[in-house]
Design a protein around this motif. Structure first.
Motif, mmCIF file in Angstrom:
data_model
loop_
_atom_site.group_PDB
_atom_site.id
_atom_site.type_symbol
_atom_site.label_atom_id
_atom_site.label_comp_id
_atom_site.label_asym_id
_atom_site.label_seq_id
_atom_site.Cartn_x
_atom_site.Cartn_y
_atom_site.Cartn_z
ATOM 1 N N ALA A 370 72.042 53.480 -28.397
ATOM 2 C CA ALA A 370 73.397 52.709 -28.948
ATOM 3 C C ALA A 370 73.057 51.267 -29.043
ATOM 4 O O ALA A 370 71.936 50.721 -28.803
ATOM 5 C CB ALA A 370 74.399 53.106 -28.058
ATOM 6 N N HIS A 371 74.045 50.449 -29.305
ATOM 7 C CA HIS A 371 73.902 48.925 -29.503
ATOM 8 C C HIS A 371 75.112 48.320 -28.885
ATOM 9 O O HIS A 371 76.293 48.880 -28.992
ATOM 10 C CB HIS A 371 73.798 48.601 -30.935
ATOM 11 N N ILE A 372 75.055 47.257 -28.272
ATOM 12 C CA ILE A 372 75.992 46.313 -27.906
ATOM 13 C C ILE A 372 76.099 45.213 -28.987
ATOM 14 O O ILE A 372 75.183 44.954 -29.774
ATOM 15 C CB ILE A 372 75.832 45.736 -26.589
ATOM 16 N N VAL A 373 77.362 44.860 -29.435
ATOM 17 C CA VAL A 373 77.500 43.825 -30.468
ATOM 18 C C VAL A 373 78.350 42.616 -29.827
ATOM 19 O O VAL A 373 79.235 42.957 -28.972
ATOM 20 C CB VAL A 373 78.171 44.633 -31.670
ATOM 21 N N GLY A 374 78.085 41.571 -30.185
ATOM 22 C CA GLY A 374 79.001 40.430 -29.589
ATOM 23 C C GLY A 374 78.819 39.095 -30.751
ATOM 24 O O GLY A 374 77.852 39.215 -31.568
ATOM 25 N N ASP A 375 79.777 38.252 -30.834
ATOM 26 C CA ASP A 375 79.580 37.188 -31.860
ATOM 27 C C ASP A 375 78.991 35.966 -31.184
ATOM 28 O O ASP A 375 78.532 35.773 -29.989
ATOM 29 C CB ASP A 375 81.111 37.070 -32.382
ATOM 30 N N ALA A 376 79.275 34.876 -31.903
ATOM 31 C CA ALA A 376 78.418 33.562 -31.547
ATOM 32 C C ALA A 376 79.148 33.146 -30.348
ATOM 33 O O ALA A 376 78.272 32.482 -29.520
ATOM 34 C CB ALA A 376 78.197 32.651 -32.558
ATOM 35 N N ALA A 377 80.477 33.262 -30.316
ATOM 36 C CA ALA A 377 81.254 32.657 -29.362
ATOM 37 C C ALA A 377 80.798 33.416 -27.892
ATOM 38 O O ALA A 377 80.885 32.831 -26.892
ATOM 39 C CB ALA A 377 82.584 32.721 -29.667
ATOM 40 N N PHE A 378 80.855 34.797 -27.860
ATOM 41 C CA PHE A 378 80.654 35.589 -26.674
ATOM 42 C C PHE A 378 79.194 35.305 -26.251
ATOM 43 O O PHE A 378 79.048 35.012 -25.095
ATOM 44 C CB PHE A 378 80.585 36.849 -27.211
ATOM 45 N N LYS A 380 77.273 32.362 -26.609
ATOM 46 C CA LYS A 380 77.346 31.288 -26.005
ATOM 47 C C LYS A 380 77.886 31.153 -24.749
ATOM 48 O O LYS A 380 77.454 30.306 -23.873
ATOM 49 C CB LYS A 380 77.985 30.140 -27.043
ATOM 50 N N LYS A 381 79.172 31.702 -24.464
ATOM 51 C CA LYS A 381 79.911 31.714 -23.410
ATOM 52 C C LYS A 381 79.551 32.374 -22.264
ATOM 53 O O LYS A 381 79.196 31.895 -21.148
ATOM 54 C CB LYS A 381 81.456 32.071 -23.648
ATOM 55 N N TYR A 382 78.955 33.864 -22.500
ATOM 56 C CA TYR A 382 78.580 34.725 -21.475
ATOM 57 C C TYR A 382 77.080 35.062 -21.461
ATOM 58 O O TYR A 382 76.546 35.520 -20.563
ATOM 59 C CB TYR A 382 79.263 35.987 -21.481
ATOM 60 N N GLY A 383 76.305 34.825 -22.449
ATOM 61 C CA GLY A 383 74.892 35.365 -22.675
ATOM 62 C C GLY A 383 75.410 36.992 -23.074
ATOM 63 O O GLY A 383 76.215 37.402 -23.227
ATOM 64 N N MET A 384 74.226 37.350 -23.346
ATOM 65 C CA MET A 384 74.002 38.746 -23.711
ATOM 66 C C MET A 384 72.676 39.398 -23.443
ATOM 67 O O MET A 384 71.668 38.973 -23.810
ATOM 68 C CB MET A 384 74.397 39.209 -25.040
ATOM 69 N N GLY A 385 72.656 40.240 -22.380
ATOM 70 C CA GLY A 385 71.490 41.008 -22.165
ATOM 71 C C GLY A 385 70.581 39.834 -21.472
ATOM 72 O O GLY A 385 71.006 39.143 -20.730
ATOM 73 N N MET A 386 69.177 39.695 -22.071
ATOM 74 C CA MET A 386 68.351 38.784 -21.517
ATOM 75 C C MET A 386 68.658 37.437 -21.759
ATOM 76 O O MET A 386 68.007 36.494 -21.712
ATOM 77 C CB MET A 386 67.051 39.196 -21.887
ATOM 78 N N VAL A 387 69.583 37.290 -22.689
ATOM 79 C CA VAL A 387 69.985 35.756 -23.112
ATOM 80 C C VAL A 387 70.928 35.414 -22.294
ATOM 81 O O VAL A 387 72.038 35.981 -21.839
ATOM 82 C CB VAL A 387 70.851 35.798 -24.682
ATOM 83 N N PHE A 388 70.690 34.072 -21.596
ATOM 84 C CA PHE A 388 71.341 33.314 -20.932
ATOM 85 C C PHE A 388 72.546 32.746 -21.282
ATOM 86 O O PHE A 388 72.817 32.456 -22.388
ATOM 87 C CB PHE A 388 70.539 32.547 -19.748
ATOM 88 N N PRO A 389 73.750 32.673 -20.478
ATOM 89 C CA PRO A 389 74.794 31.991 -20.752
ATOM 90 C C PRO A 389 74.758 30.669 -21.406
ATOM 91 O O PRO A 389 73.755 29.797 -20.927
ATOM 92 C CB PRO A 389 75.851 31.920 -19.643
ATOM 93 N N ILE A 475 72.137 44.142 -29.581
ATOM 94 C CA ILE A 475 71.002 44.489 -28.735
ATOM 95 C C ILE A 475 71.068 46.151 -28.552
ATOM 96 O O ILE A 475 71.996 46.692 -28.336
ATOM 97 C CB ILE A 475 71.260 44.071 -27.376
ATOM 98 N N ARG A 476 69.816 46.689 -28.757
ATOM 99 C CA ARG A 476 69.652 48.232 -28.439
ATOM 100 C C ARG A 476 69.742 48.488 -27.104
ATOM 101 O O ARG A 476 69.127 47.921 -25.939
ATOM 102 C CB ARG A 476 68.475 48.725 -29.175
ATOM 103 N N ILE A 477 70.699 49.421 -26.653
ATOM 104 C CA ILE A 477 70.679 49.924 -25.236
ATOM 105 C C ILE A 477 70.401 51.294 -25.065
ATOM 106 O O ILE A 477 70.508 52.163 -25.904
ATOM 107 C CB ILE A 477 72.195 49.503 -24.848
#
Length: 550
Positions: A370-378, A380-389, A475-477
């Motif tokens: 599957a995939h998780i999806v977030g926007d630029a604000a998400f 930047k604020k929380y990170g996503m997967g291996m992307v840091f806050p 990101i593919r999960i």
């Protein structure tokens, strides 16, 4: 060579068994297949679920064993073995107290953490989960190099470790208090680098627990031998009398403990026990190939029947690096935050992204991957997967293909191969829910266990936020596991049992080599390492009791 006890594996179960036996005067050899000690524990969260612990009592938590027992038995259901559950509840607090008195292992009561089935009678949200106290790796001396490092992609970026107790500071960034806290940690990390340590010496979570256990085993006189695979068990007169390792027969006068770490890296066993095995991604070490379970079966042991679930599931993403290493990230935090959704090939949500059982939804929907999806604000604020806050590492991860970026929702859908109309409709619907604070489809953020990992500063629902600020990211999960649950049948003393239920003399099992006492249905956080340590402790006690006086 000859010892009283031989332990196979150096995770929490094996080390706890070794320490308990050695501190009572038994000679102990611990054999580890990998090039580092610590096993699965060293890359885990390190928490243990222990109702009625000394820490809970000291904090004034009133939690009777009878209430915890009722909760466990109702969660696990009719397949539960009450004798094993009672052994766990009886020995858990004793183990914590014994280690505090006889080793370098220390636990702290964790911040509020709900049991996973809050609607079941007996569930609580505080007092049962303990976390290992952080540890200074320098106390291991030259043995620090032999400790398995924590995962850089999870909680040790660049060797800088964070802790569960750091999370409130991270959530409050960039407050002055948080800046001071992380400034001190960064300064210590910098000094470690100047002193040429290969990574930070401030150890947290499972790495701290593994380090404390390793230090304790060394202090207790356990002989530790790494890079040594055990090829099989020795038998003499109907009892297990030792092991064969490295072409040598090594005798065990009292017994052998199997604690080799389960079978997540065994392709054949994955196909037998894991749904969607071809897509399954385990976060466990590659050395976990089912050695202990297979050796036990060859010696006449039996498995413990069908479990409710064959693994402790985790949502995982992966990235193959240029050197061939597959970095694996367990999505334990980001999916609960407001502004993150998970979608299938139709572009539709199919479950509550904040649920600790989200992989069940992936299996049920067939959303693999599957995939998780977030926007630029998400991001930047929380990170996503291996992307840091703050978005650190985002550009490189986009270039590597781990993160997919789209200027619009439709463009993102096209790049990840999902239905663009479906994804646009899903995003429009979640944005409506974000405004009202109520997820009408899957109830994200409706339970306390969801909100614990959400953003308390976000309202009206700490787990629901819009997906509205371009660019958009995916990101593919995959479904994965942080533990296997299928293992050898044991009794309340951790003796391994044959097909007729008779103990095999001289053979014990703990950790993932023993079948899950929860039948695979974990009642809370800390129910992987918790049983590993308690069963290891019971095995160590049983070995002491089995010693024949000279």
């Amino acid at each position: 060579m000859q010892y009283d006890v031989i332990v196979v594996g150096s995770g929490a179960s094996g080390l706890t068994a070794a320490i308990r036996a050695a501190k009572s005067g038994l000679s102990v050899l611990l054999l580890e297949k990998a090039d580092h000690f610590g096993g699965t524990t060293a890359v885990s969260g390190g928490g243990i679920w222990i109702p009625g612990s000394p820490q809970a009592r000291a904090a004034g938590v009133d939690d009777s064993p009878a209430v915890a027992r009722q909760y466990i038995l109702e969660v696990v259901g009719e397949t539960a073995n009450p004798t094993l559950i009672d052994a766990y509840l009886d020995n858990g607090p004793e183990m914590v107290a014994w280690l505090a008195e006889n080793s370098a292992v220390e636990f702290l009561i964790s911040p509020p953490s709900s049991d996973w089935y809050p609607d079941v009678p007996g569930a609580v949200n505080y007092g049962r989960l303990l976390s290992p106290k952080e540890y200074d790796g320098k106390k291991l001396g030259s043995d620090f190099a032999d400790l398995r490092p924590a995962r850089e992609e999870f909680n040790a970026p660049g060797g800088f470790m964070i802790d569960l107790f750091d999370l409130p500071y991270l959530a409050a960034m960039p407050s002055p208090k948080s800046l001071v806290h992380f400034g001190k940690l960064a300064a210590k990390f910098g000094m470690d680098k100047l002193r040429r340590y290969p990574r930070g010496t401030r150890l947290t979570m499972g790495n701290a627990l593994a380090a404390r256990l390793l230090r304790s085993a060394l202090d207790a006189g356990v002989r530790l031998q790494k890079s040594t695979a055990v090829d099989g068990l020795l038998e003499n007169g109907g009892r297990v009398s030792g092991v064969r390792a490295g072409g040598n027969d090594i005798l065990a006068n009292v017994g052998v403990v199997l604690a080799s770490g389960g079978f997540s890296a065994n392709e054949q066993l994955r196909r037998a026990y894991m749904p969607f095995a071809e897509h399954h991604v385990s976060i466990l070490p590659y050395e976990n190939t089912g050695d202990g379970m297979n050796m036990g079966l060859e010696a006449g042991a039996s498995l413990d029947g069908d479990n409710l679930v064959n693994g402790v599931w985790a949502v995982v993403s992966k990235l193959t690096r240029p050197d061939g290493y597959v970095a694996r990230y367990a999505h334990l935090i980001d999916m609960s935050k407001p502004g993150c959704i998970a979608i299938n090939a139709k572009g539709e949500r199919f479950g509550n992204e904040a649920s600790v059982r989200f992989v069940d939804a992936m299996h049920a929907d067939g959303a693999v991957p599957a995939h998780i999806v977030g926007d630029a604000a998400f991001v930047k604020k929380y990170g996503m997967g291996m992307v840091f806050p703050g978005g650190s590492g985002l550009k490189k991860l986009v270039e590597a293909g781990y993160v997919v970026q789209g200027a619009t929702i439709r463009e993102l859908a096209g790049k990840i191969g999902v239905d663009p109309d479906g994804l646009e409709a899903t995003v429009g619907r979640i944005n409506q829910f974000a405004a009202s604070g109520v997820d009408e489809d899957f109830g994200k953020g409706s339970e306390e266990i969801d909100r614990e990992i959400g953003d308390p500063r976000h309202s009206p629902n700490p787990c629901l936020g819009p997906v509205a600020t371009a660019p958009f990211y995916a990101i593919r999960i995959y479904p994965g596991d942080g533990s296997t649950t299928v293992g050898l049948r044991i009794d309340e003393h951790c003796h391994v049992l044959d097909a007729g239920g008779t103990p095999i003399e001289g053979l014990f099992a703990a950790g993932l080599d023993a079948n899950s006492i929860w039948r695979g249905k974990s009642p809370a956080h800390g129910c992987n390492v918790g049983p590993a340590m308690v069963l290891g402790y019971i095995a160590g006690k049983s070995l002491v009791e089995a010693r024949v006086p000279a």
